[in-house]
Design an enzyme around this catalytic site. Structure first.
Site, PDB file in Angstrom:
ATOM      1  N   ALA A  89       3.702  -1.656   4.148  1.00 19.16           N
ATOM      2  CA  ALA A  89       2.912  -2.675   4.844  1.00 19.16           C
ATOM      3  C   ALA A  89       3.091  -3.884   4.431  1.00 19.16           C
ATOM      4  CB  ALA A  89       1.428  -2.408   4.479  1.00 19.16           C
ATOM      5  N   ALA A 118      10.330  -3.561   5.807  1.00 20.04           N
ATOM      6  CA  ALA A 118      10.372  -2.238   6.781  1.00 20.04           C
ATOM      7  C   ALA A 118      10.474  -0.901   5.905  1.00 20.04           C
ATOM      8  CB  ALA A 118      11.452  -2.331   7.787  1.00 20.04           C
ATOM      9  N   GLY A 119       9.622  -0.778   4.900  1.00 21.83           N
ATOM     10  CA  GLY A 119       9.659   0.217   3.890  1.00 21.83           C
ATOM     11  C   GLY A 119       8.654   1.283   4.157  1.00 21.83           C
ATOM     12  N   GLY A 120       7.644   0.969   4.890  1.00 23.82           N
ATOM     13  CA  GLY A 120       6.349   1.980   4.901  1.00 23.82           C
ATOM     14  C   GLY A 120       5.535   1.573   3.810  1.00 23.82           C
ATOM     15  N   LYS A 169       0.748  -1.308  -0.144  1.00 24.06           N
ATOM     16  CA  LYS A 169      -0.010   0.020  -0.123  1.00 24.06           C
ATOM     17  C   LYS A 169       0.908   1.246  -0.116  1.00 24.06           C
ATOM     18  CE  LYS A 169       0.822   1.373   4.338  1.00 24.06           C
ATOM     19  NZ  LYS A 169       1.697   2.385   5.001  1.00 24.06           N
ATOM     20  N   GLY A 227       4.854  -6.267   6.232  1.00 27.72           N
ATOM     21  CA  GLY A 227       4.781  -7.218   7.168  1.00 27.72           C
ATOM     22  C   GLY A 227       3.166  -7.588   7.207  1.00 27.72           C
ATOM     23  N   ASP A 287      -2.490  -1.817  10.098  1.00 32.33           N
ATOM     24  CA  ASP A 287      -2.615  -1.673   8.719  1.00 32.33           C
ATOM     25  C   ASP A 287      -2.753  -2.975   8.097  1.00 32.33           C
ATOM     26  OD1 ASP A 287      -1.580   0.825   8.860  1.00 32.33           O
ATOM     27  OD2 ASP A 287       0.430   0.271   8.175  1.00 32.33           O
TER      28      ASP A 287
END
Ligand code: C5P
Length: 297
Positions: free
Chosen positions: A101, A97-99, A10, A103, A137
């Site tokens: 979503a 871990a990139g913003g 996203k 995970g 999220d």
């Protein structure tokens, strides 16, 4: 027998953040848009719960119980009084871990895959409930498309999208910790106003108007992400100079998102970003993308 689910990444086209609540979370007006970068989660019977991962950043994915895919299997199994005896394999294409979503996507994917594998037959409402327990999220990863998230982002209202949008994402080295970015937001914004989603943004999505969307993109976490990672300003400037209509940090970063006119512009902006040396690599994608989808019966 195994079950595979595909789940999208996203971008937040509007991430409005209010003050910290007593529970430590922040009230949000979070406009999510699913984009066509996907992880695939495959669930297969196994003697006990096990997570494996493949993909360019696989070595940065935790394979223990902190992985949201593992937690999703445990929560579903606990609800139905069964053992989470499953091997979850994640084919990872969403930045770690990139913003974006990534995970959360794996949590939603594992939940849907385990529900199908075990025949638990959880209702949509139950699945969304478990998603909200997994993380703010995660419900959006299940539903995809576009949605306004309120509360801590988990209470969703679907939003209509009237056209296709083209994006470039610049991937950064390393990740940014979401709690650290929110803590920096608190430091920089002691009097955050109540969050809202402006009508102009919702209209731009509804009419599929790229230029209007470009004018309405905003992320309240961006100053905090830039404060923790000042070099992201160079990436944003490089994408804008290369012809992007708008640039912003994706979620809590450090991935940066560039809205572009069309597929051709996406290719040239991605090439320019890669050549600029201000990011690790650049990817193109379109939106909206569907939510978690079973690929195998
Ligand atoms: O919900 P999730 O586990 O993804 O949140 C990760 C962290 O991000 C939280 O522990 C909190 O620090 C921060 N967060 C927040 N407000 C939100 C969502 C997340 O402060 N609405």
């Amino acid at each position: 027998m195994s079950v595979t689910v595909r789940v999208p990444a996203k971008v937040n086209v509007r991430l409005a953040v209010g003050p910290a609540r007593p529970d430590g979370f922040h009230d949000l007006a979070n406009v999510f848009l699913a984009v066509s970068l996907y992880d695939e989660v495959t669930a297969a019977p196994a003697p006990s719960l096990r997570v494996t991962c493949e993909g360019p950043d696989a070595d940065r994915v935790p394979l223990d119980r902190t992985n949201l895919a593992a937690r999703a299997a445990e929560l579903l199994a606990a609800r139905y009084g069964i053992e989470p005896a499953v091997h979850l394999h994640i084919a990872k294409d969403i930045p770690v871990a990139g913003g974006m979503a990534g995970g959360s996507a794996d949590g939603a994917g594992a939940l849907l895959a385990c529900d199908a594998l075990w025949g638990t037959g959880a209702s949509r409402a139950e699945l969304l409930d478990i998603c909200a327990e997994l993380g703010s999220d995660v419900p959006f990863s299940l539903v995809g498309g576009a949605a306004l998230g309120t509360g801590r982002g988990e209470r969703l209202t679907a939003l209509p999208v009237g056209g296709e949008f083209h994006w470039v994402f610049a991937l950064a080295d390393g990740g940014l910790s979401t709690p650290a970015v929110y803590a920096e937001f608190d430091r920089l914004t002691p009097d955050a106003p109540a969050p809202d989603a402006p009508p102009a943004l919702l209209d731009a999505l509804r009419t599929g108007d790229t230029a209007a969307l470009a004018g309405a993109l905003a992320n309240d976490l961006q100053p905090a992400a830039l404060s923790l990672r000042p070099s992201l300003a160079d990436t944003l400037a490089a994408g804008t100079a290369a012809g992007a209509l708008a640039a912003l940090v994706s979620g809590s970063g450090p991935t940066t998102a560039f809205l572009v006119k069309d597929a051709e512009s996406a290719r040239s902006v991605a090439a320019a970003l890669t050549a600029s040396g201000t990011c690790r690599t650049a990817r193109t994608a379109t939106s909206p993308a569907p939510g978690a989808l079973l690929l195998t019966p």
